[in-house]
Design a protein around this motif. Structure first.
Motif, short mmCIF file in Angstrom:
data_model
loop_
_atom_site.label_atom_id
_atom_site.label_comp_id
_atom_site.label_asym_id
_atom_site.label_seq_id
_atom_site.Cartn_x
_atom_site.Cartn_y
_atom_site.Cartn_z
N GLY A 1 0.80 -1.10 -0.04
CA GLY A 1 -0.04 0.08 0.02
C GLY A 1 0.75 1.34 0.05
O GLY A 1 0.54 2.38 -0.68
N THR A 2 1.99 1.15 0.66
CA THR A 2 2.58 2.50 0.70
C THR A 2 3.40 2.68 -0.58
O THR A 2 3.49 3.72 -0.93
CB THR A 2 3.96 2.06 1.90
N ASP B 1 2.24 1.78 -3.43
CA ASP B 1 1.31 2.43 -4.43
C ASP B 1 1.05 3.94 -4.07
O ASP B 1 0.75 4.72 -5.10
CB ASP B 1 -0.28 1.58 -4.22
N LYS B 2 1.03 4.26 -2.92
CA LYS B 2 0.63 5.79 -2.59
C LYS B 2 1.99 6.64 -3.13
O LYS B 2 1.57 7.60 -3.33
CB LYS B 2 0.37 5.85 -0.90
#
Length: 330
Positions: A191-192, A194-195
């Motif tokens: 997730g990190t 992707d952000k």
């Protein structure tokens, strides 16, 4: 003409005097700066000399301080070996250190009994298993010398694995005992990534070579495989504890006995996880019958301990936490 010459001569004399004054002032200032530099250099030199002297004195006298090693190897005694902290390679409680200390204790003809003084949350199943096997080998070879595991604050997981190889286990009523289980942990940064808009590119020559990559989503088949590895290690752990403790385990089929839970010493006693309540001094005096205790623990050198305090161990742990971490008996 004469007045002009006198005036010019007077001005020249004044300029020469000024030049001499400035040169004298310049020399004085330079001399002061040089003196300050010399004083600073000598100050640094003496500080370094003092530092080197103190370090040399520390290295010279530390081996002579022999803290907590009462007793003498020339008389009958109880051998004590500390198992402190993480059980892992290059740590104080590494298999090499503990096994080396065990062999030295058993080789001493004045050793009447051996105490493993444990305060550890566990660690590597490989290191723990090596120590476990060596305890059982030395016990079989030297049946007259008994091994006692004495748990102080904590004897969990890999530390209990080791303790279960002893003839008897003692603990304080408030000690934490057990945690018979296996864990492996890490982080997921998908997730990190992707952000942040970062694209992970991994190139491998094997289908599962990027196994458990924290920057990629977990795969169901790899997660199942990894769980099977942990389950296998857990079964090995359980089998070793059952072999070591034998019929002293009151209920080998207790649903929570091998679930990873910990018990106080008072709770562990009726379960058969320990044989009695007491500390190392009590065991040496009342059980072994040799109150003089000699410490056989193999410790890191002063330099190694100093280096680790500067962050070497922390760096190793951080590297493990940020990436792949193998099974741990914790």
């Amino acid at each position: 003409m004469s007045d002009e010459w006198k005036s010019g001569s007077s001005e020249a004399s004044g300029n020469n005097a000024d030049d001499r004054s400035w040169k004298l002032l310049e020399k004085t200032l330079l001399a002061g700066v040089q003196e300050q530099r010399r004083a600073r250099r000598w100050g640094i030199f003496f500080k370094l000399l003092t530092f080197v002297y103190l370090i040399g004195a520390l290295f010279a006298f530390t081996p002579l301080l022999d803290f907590g090693k009462g007793g003498s190897r020339s008389t009958e005694h109880t051998a004590v070996i500390d198992v402190q902290g993480m059980i892992a390679d290059k740590e104080m409680a590494s298999a090499d250190n503990v096994v080396g200390a065990l062999r030295a204790a058993f080789d001493d003809t004045k050793t009447k009994g051996v105490i493993l003084r444990i305060n550890s949350p566990g660690g590597s199943p490989v290191q723990s298993g090596y120590i476990y096997d060596e305890i059982r080998r030395l016990r079989a070879k030297n049946p007259d010398i008994k091994v006692y595991a004495v748990i102080s604050d904590l004897g969990a997981s890999g530390a209990y694995y080791i303790a279960s190889a002893a003839d008897q286990i003692y603990a304080d009523k408030a000690s934490l005992v057990g945690s018979i289980g296996v864990t492996a942990a890490g982080f997921g940064f998908v997730g990190t990534m992707d952000k942040l808009g970062v694209d992970r590119r991994t190139y491998t020559s094997g289908e599962h070579k990027a196994f458990l990559d924290p920057f990629q989503p977990p795969k169901a088949d790899e997660t199942a495989f990894w769980q099977s590895v942990l389950d296998t290690t857990h079964r090995q752990f359980i089998a070793s504890v059952k072999t070591g403790r034998g019929d002293r385990l009151k209920d080998k089929e207790h649903p929570e006995l091998f679930s990873g839970l910990v018990w106080t010493g008072e709770q562990a006693l009726p379960l058969g996880l320990i044989d009695g309540l007491g500390n190392a001094s009590y065991v040496a005096r009342e059980i072994i019958g040799a109150k003089d205790m000699v410490d056989y623990t193999i410790e890191d050198s002063t330099f190694d301990r100093f280096s680790k305090k500067l962050g070497v161990s922390m760096a190793n742990q951080l590297a493990m936490w940020m990436g792949f971490q193998g099974p741990q008996l914790r």
